[in-house]
Each structure stands twice: as C-alpha cells, then as structure tokens.
Write an enzyme that holds these catalytic residues in place. Structure first.
Site, PDB file in Angstrom:
ATOM      1  N   ARG A  71      -2.653  -2.708   9.278  1.00 38.69           N
ATOM      2  CA  ARG A  71      -1.728  -3.376   8.381  1.00 38.69           C
ATOM      3  C   ARG A  71      -1.201  -4.603   8.989  1.00 38.69           C
ATOM      4  O   ARG A  71      -0.578  -4.350  10.447  1.00 38.69           O
ATOM      5  CB  ARG A  71      -0.819  -2.422   8.102  1.00 38.69           C
ATOM      6  CG  ARG A  71      -0.963  -1.229   6.948  1.00 38.69           C
ATOM      7  CD  ARG A  71       0.192  -0.311   6.606  1.00 38.69           C
ATOM      8  NE  ARG A  71       0.918  -1.174   5.661  1.00 38.69           N
ATOM      9  CZ  ARG A  71       2.231  -0.747   5.526  1.00 38.69           C
ATOM     10  NH1 ARG A  71       2.752   0.321   6.187  1.00 38.69           N
ATOM     11  NH2 ARG A  71       2.755  -1.377   4.799  1.00 38.69           N
ATOM     12  N   SER A 110       0.815  -1.101  -0.037  1.00 40.16           N
ATOM     13  CA  SER A 110       0.133   0.084  -0.055  1.00 40.16           C
ATOM     14  C   SER A 110       0.861   1.354  -0.028  1.00 40.16           C
ATOM     15  O   SER A 110       0.631   2.179  -0.697  1.00 40.16           O
ATOM     16  CB  SER A 110      -0.986   0.151   1.212  1.00 40.16           C
ATOM     17  OG  SER A 110      -0.335  -0.245   2.263  1.00 40.16           O
ATOM     18  N   ARG A 138      -0.036 -11.384   4.417  1.00 40.44           N
ATOM     19  CA  ARG A 138       0.687 -10.155   5.171  1.00 40.44           C
ATOM     20  C   ARG A 138      -0.865  -9.003   5.175  1.00 40.44           C
ATOM     21  O   ARG A 138      -0.459  -7.951   4.977  1.00 40.44           O
ATOM     22  CB  ARG A 138       1.732  -9.367   4.526  1.00 40.44           C
ATOM     23  CG  ARG A 138       2.898 -10.082   4.720  1.00 40.44           C
ATOM     24  CD  ARG A 138       4.155  -9.734   4.401  1.00 40.44           C
ATOM     25  NE  ARG A 138       4.660  -8.474   5.018  1.00 40.44           N
ATOM     26  CZ  ARG A 138       5.079  -8.448   6.365  1.00 40.44           C
ATOM     27  NH1 ARG A 138       5.223  -9.544   7.095  1.00 40.44           N
ATOM     28  NH2 ARG A 138       5.359  -7.108   6.753  1.00 40.44           N
ATOM     29  N   GLU A 167      -8.516 -12.782  -6.238  1.00 35.91           N
ATOM     30  CA  GLU A 167      -7.983 -12.646  -7.489  1.00 35.91           C
ATOM     31  C   GLU A 167      -6.821 -13.947  -7.854  1.00 35.91           C
ATOM     32  O   GLU A 167      -6.425 -14.024  -8.861  1.00 35.91           O
ATOM     33  CB  GLU A 167      -7.370 -11.341  -7.828  1.00 35.91           C
ATOM     34  CG  GLU A 167      -6.165 -10.981  -6.813  1.00 35.91           C
ATOM     35  CD  GLU A 167      -6.302 -10.410  -5.559  1.00 35.91           C
ATOM     36  OE1 GLU A 167      -7.612 -10.585  -5.230  1.00 35.91           O
ATOM     37  OE2 GLU A 167      -5.430  -9.674  -4.909  1.00 35.91           O
ATOM     38  N   CYS A 226      -6.938  -6.467   0.011  1.00 38.53           N
ATOM     39  CA  CYS A 226      -5.690  -6.451   0.721  1.00 38.53           C
ATOM     40  C   CYS A 226      -4.862  -4.953   0.906  1.00 38.53           C
ATOM     41  O   CYS A 226      -5.500  -4.056   1.392  1.00 38.53           O
ATOM     42  CB  CYS A 226      -4.445  -7.426   0.405  1.00 38.53           C
ATOM     43  SG  CYS A 226      -3.435  -7.892   1.719  1.00 38.53           S
ATOM     44  N   HIS A 245      -7.200 -12.360  -0.729  1.00 38.71           N
ATOM     45  CA  HIS A 245      -7.208 -12.281  -2.506  1.00 38.71           C
ATOM     46  C   HIS A 245      -7.943 -13.130  -3.233  1.00 38.71           C
ATOM     47  O   HIS A 245      -7.421 -14.198  -4.002  1.00 38.71           O
ATOM     48  CB  HIS A 245      -5.704 -12.251  -2.562  1.00 38.71           C
ATOM     49  CG  HIS A 245      -4.727 -11.297  -2.062  1.00 38.71           C
ATOM     50  ND1 HIS A 245      -4.246 -10.320  -2.695  1.00 38.71           N
ATOM     51  CD2 HIS A 245      -4.023 -11.560  -0.751  1.00 38.71           C
ATOM     52  CE1 HIS A 245      -3.454  -9.703  -1.913  1.00 38.71           C
ATOM     53  NE2 HIS A 245      -3.270 -10.277  -0.697  1.00 38.71           N
TER      54      HIS A 245
HETATM   55  N1  GLN Z   1       1.016  -5.643   3.840  1.00 42.54           N
HETATM   56  C1  GLN Z   1       0.803  -5.326   2.763  1.00 42.54           C
HETATM   57  C2  GLN Z   1       0.342  -3.558   2.896  1.00 42.54           C
HETATM   58  O1  GLN Z   1       0.593  -2.918   3.991  1.00 42.54           O
HETATM   59  C3  GLN Z   1      -0.483  -5.629   1.975  1.00 42.54           C
HETATM   60  C4  GLN Z   1      -0.257  -7.019   1.524  1.00 42.54           C
HETATM   61  C5  GLN Z   1      -1.095  -7.469   0.162  1.00 42.54           C
HETATM   62  O2  GLN Z   1      -1.669  -6.699  -0.370  1.00 42.54           O
HETATM   63  N2  GLN Z   1      -0.953  -8.735   0.086  1.00 42.54           N
HETATM   64  O3  GLN Z   1       0.322  -2.976   1.900  1.00 42.54           O
END
Ligand code: GLN
Length: 205
Positions: free
Chosen positions: A110, A51, A140, A181, A81, A179
């Site tokens: 996060r 992000s 994550r 996708e 995500c 996800h």
């Molecule tokens: N941990 C990532 C973030 O903070 C997001 C992880 C993901 O999109 N798989 O952006």
C-alpha cells in the site's frame, strides 16, 4: 449473447468514474451495493478509493462473503488501486485487521510510491493493448511486491528501487495500480470486458 451485466462496487471511491468508462467503452455498468445483486452479474469492478473503508463497508453491507465466494468461483473482476488491494492475497502495510477479498496470488504494498511522489502520472506499456501508451494516473497507489506463478504481469514501472508491476492478471481477475477510470482512455475497461468477461466461459443466462 445477452447484454453483459457489469456491477461496480459502490460503497466508497470512484465508482461513478468506472461506470462512465464502461459506458465510453460501449457497454453498460451499474452501481452494486446489495448482496442479492452479486448473483446477477457477469463481472464486477472494484473502484479506487480507500481499501480499509471499502473492506469495512463490504462487511457491514453483508457483501464481503458473497463477493469473496463469487471471486473464488471464477467471476471476472477488475480492481483499480484500492480495488487492486482488495484483490490481493497479501497486503504489505495493511492497517491493523485490514481484510481483502483475495483472489490474485500476489503481495501488494500500500502507498508504495512514498510521500514525495504520492501522486504522479506516467506512460505505461500494457501487454495486450496496442500503442499509444496508456497514460497511468497514480494516486497514493500500491505496487505489486511479488507474484505467484499463475500471475501474468501486464505492465510495470521503473523506480529507484527497481521495476514494480502495476498491472497484473490471474485468470479472470485483473488489477491495476493506476486509475484509467479518471481519464477518457477506456482501453483497459474494453480489454477487461472483451478479453476477459466475454471470453470467461462462464454460463450465460
Ligand atoms: N492508498 C489507498 C488505499 O490504500 C488507495 C488509493 C487509491 O485507490 N487511489 O486504499
């Protein structure tokens, strides 16, 4: 109705996978990375990835302000995500100066699931999508820490620290911690397109 124009933000992350999921759902999507394209879309998908990187690249590609204002004016948007983090009004555990487009009245944490379980899979019951359960892949991932009154929780997950929302909707905005996708299950994309984009009531061109 004209064919829906669905852009997938293509700055970083798994935008190709989202384009594929839209395709599997029977619609078409294209990679979006120019500000002029924002005026041409009926819906936007913000992919998973990182992000902070997506936010910085959106600034350098002059996409940040156009997307934020399109969201404010009711553009249907789905974020997975990192995309969920980009739609959050507030980020817990943000990098210093980290920005989000905002739009959903929620606080997301996060990397919420911690190191030991930073990636895992879990079956998800998703309000509005019939059985079988969605196979949620979390990498994550963030979870939703708190939501405002106008946010509907569509799916939650149970952890040692209690229940945490992992799919939410506010008006035309949808976000998932997981996800879809990267699986062959396109039902979340179909839900977004058929229940949200097609019914968004925005003017068709
Ligand atoms: N941990 C990532 C973030 O903070 C997001 C992880 C993901 O999109 N798989 O952006």
């Amino acid at each position: 109705m004209h064919q829906l124009r669905i852009g997938v933000l293509a700055l970083q992350g798994d935008f190709r996978e989202h384009i594929r999921s839209v395709d599997l759902a029977g619609y078409e999507a294209f990679a979006l990375n120019r500000a002029a394209q924002v005026d041409e879309i009926d819906a936007l998908i913000i992919p998973g990835g990182e992000s902070t990187t997506i936010a910085k690249l959106a600034r350098s590609f002059d996409l940040f302000a156009p997307i934020a204002s399109a969201i404010e004016s009711g553009l249907p948007v789905y974020g997975s995500c990192a995309g969920m983090i980009m739609l959050a009004g507030e980020i817990e555990g943000a990098a210093s100066g980290q920005e989000s487009f905002g739009g959903i009245d929620m606080k997301v944490r996060r990397n919420a699931f911690g190191r030991q379980v930073d990636s895992f899979e879990s079956d998800i019951h998703f309000v509005g999508i019939a059985q079988p359960a969605i196979h949620g892949v979390f990498i994550r991932a963030p979870w939703v820490e708190s939501v405002g009154e106008s946010v509907e929780v569509l799916a939650s997950i149970s952890t040692e620290s209690g229940e945490h929302p992992v799919a939410v909707r506010q008006g035309n905005l949808l976000a998932t911690s997981f996800h879809p996708e990267i699986t062959d299950d396109f039902r979340v994309h179909r839900y977004f397109i058929e229940e949200m984009v097609a019914k968004s009531g925005r003017p068709t061109r």
